[in-house]
Design an enzyme around this catalytic site. Structure first.
Site, PDB file in Angstrom:
ATOM      1  CG  ASN A 113      -2.183  -0.886   0.909  1.00 40.92           C
ATOM      2  OD1 ASN A 113      -3.100  -0.477   0.209  1.00 40.92           O
ATOM      3  ND2 ASN A 113      -2.159  -2.105   1.422  1.00 40.92           N
ATOM      4  CG  ASN A 169      -6.224   1.267   9.897  1.00 41.45           C
ATOM      5  OD1 ASN A 169      -5.118   0.897   9.488  1.00 41.45           O
ATOM      6  ND2 ASN A 169      -7.089   0.431  10.443  1.00 41.45           N
ATOM      7  CB  SER A 199     -13.308  -0.168   5.616  1.00 36.19           C
ATOM      8  OG  SER A 199     -14.359  -1.080   5.400  1.00 36.19           O
ATOM      9  CG  HIS A 205      -9.812  -3.370   9.084  1.00 33.13           C
ATOM     10  ND1 HIS A 205      -8.927  -4.015   9.915  1.00 33.13           N
ATOM     11  CD2 HIS A 205     -10.938  -4.113   9.083  1.00 33.13           C
ATOM     12  CE1 HIS A 205      -9.513  -5.106  10.395  1.00 33.13           C
ATOM     13  NE2 HIS A 205     -10.727  -5.190   9.908  1.00 33.13           N
ATOM     14  CG  LEU A 218      -8.572  -2.765  16.789  1.00 37.80           C
ATOM     15  CD1 LEU A 218      -7.228  -2.250  16.319  1.00 37.80           C
ATOM     16  CD2 LEU A 218      -8.440  -4.161  17.367  1.00 37.80           C
ATOM     17  CG  ASP A 219      -9.541  -2.382  12.923  1.00 39.14           C
ATOM     18  OD1 ASP A 219      -8.678  -1.612  12.494  1.00 39.14           O
ATOM     19  OD2 ASP A 219      -9.322  -3.580  13.191  1.00 39.14           O
TER      20      ASP A 219
END
Ligand code: GAR
Length: 210
Positions: A14, A107, A136, A109, A144-145
């Site tokens: 990424n 982030n 996502s 995920h 978290l997430d």
């Protein structure tokens, strides 16, 4: 150019996609730092090869997760990024380290959040018998997430899929998704306000499908 820092624990594909887009003139960012918790992360080698400043910071030797996270983010802040991008950064972050970056940290995920926070998302999708999987991009909060999702990419689950085939099929979509999300933020078109994410000055009611 819009200054960004990237955190990555591993392979760095990424990160490579962000660098490639920037080099191609499709992503007007400047990389202030690529940091990792793993000295042998391929992401660091990719950054070095492109002349981007790197930091390998080993969590061992810190008294607590909190101490590590505060030091890591102090070092990131010193490079003055407008945005921090977690691109395969595999650590849970302390709430006090995250708080100053509210609305300034993304982030990626590998699940259709809010489904499957945490690890082993590809396996869990198969175990659940889901027809659809995806990735996502969300703003990072202490949960978290769990921060506000801004964009998603989807794939169909096929008969015979394994966690490996799902991950491999999703990865190029993740690259596109992350590049597009960072581009929107860098252009000032996408952000996080007190009432949630916005796009082009209007509340973003549902994640963008990219
Ligand atoms: C990506 O699939 C990303 O969604 C996932 O790790 C991979 C990183 O690949 N992130 C997480 O699982 C975050 N908890 P890369 O190192 O090749 O960019």
């Amino acid at each position: 150019a819009y200054p960004i820092a990237v955190l990555a624990s591993g392979r760095g594909s990424n990160l490579a996609a962000l660098i490639e887009a920037q080099r191609a003139g499709a992503l007007p960012v400047a990389f202030t730092l690529v940091a990792s918790d793993k000295a042998d992360a391929r992401a660091l080698r990719i950054a070095e090869a492109h002349g981007i400043p790197t930091l390998a910071l080993d969590p061992r030797g810190y008294a607590s997760r909190r101490d590590y996270d505060l030091d890591l983010f102090a070092r990131i802040a010193a490079t003055r990024p407008a945005l921090v991008v977690l691109a395969g950064f595999m650590r849970i972050l302390d709430a006090d380290a995250v708080a100053p970056w509210h609305g300034r940290m993304l982030n990626i995920h590998p699940s259709l959040l809010p489904k499957y926070r945490g690890l082993h998302t590809h396996r869990r999708v198969l175990e659940a018998g889901d027809a659809e999987h995806g990735s996502s991009v969300h703003f990072v909060t202490a949960e978290l997430d769990g921060g506000p999702v801004v964009a998603q990419a989807r794939i169909a689950v096929a008969a015979g899929d394994t966690p490996e085939t799902l991950a491999a099929r999703l990865l190029p979509l993740e690259h596109r998704l992350l590049v597009a999300s960072v581009a929107l933020i860098a252009a000032g078109r996408l952000g996080l306000g007190a009432d949630g994410p916005w796009l082009d000055g209007r509340p973003l009611r549902a994640p963008l499908q990219l």
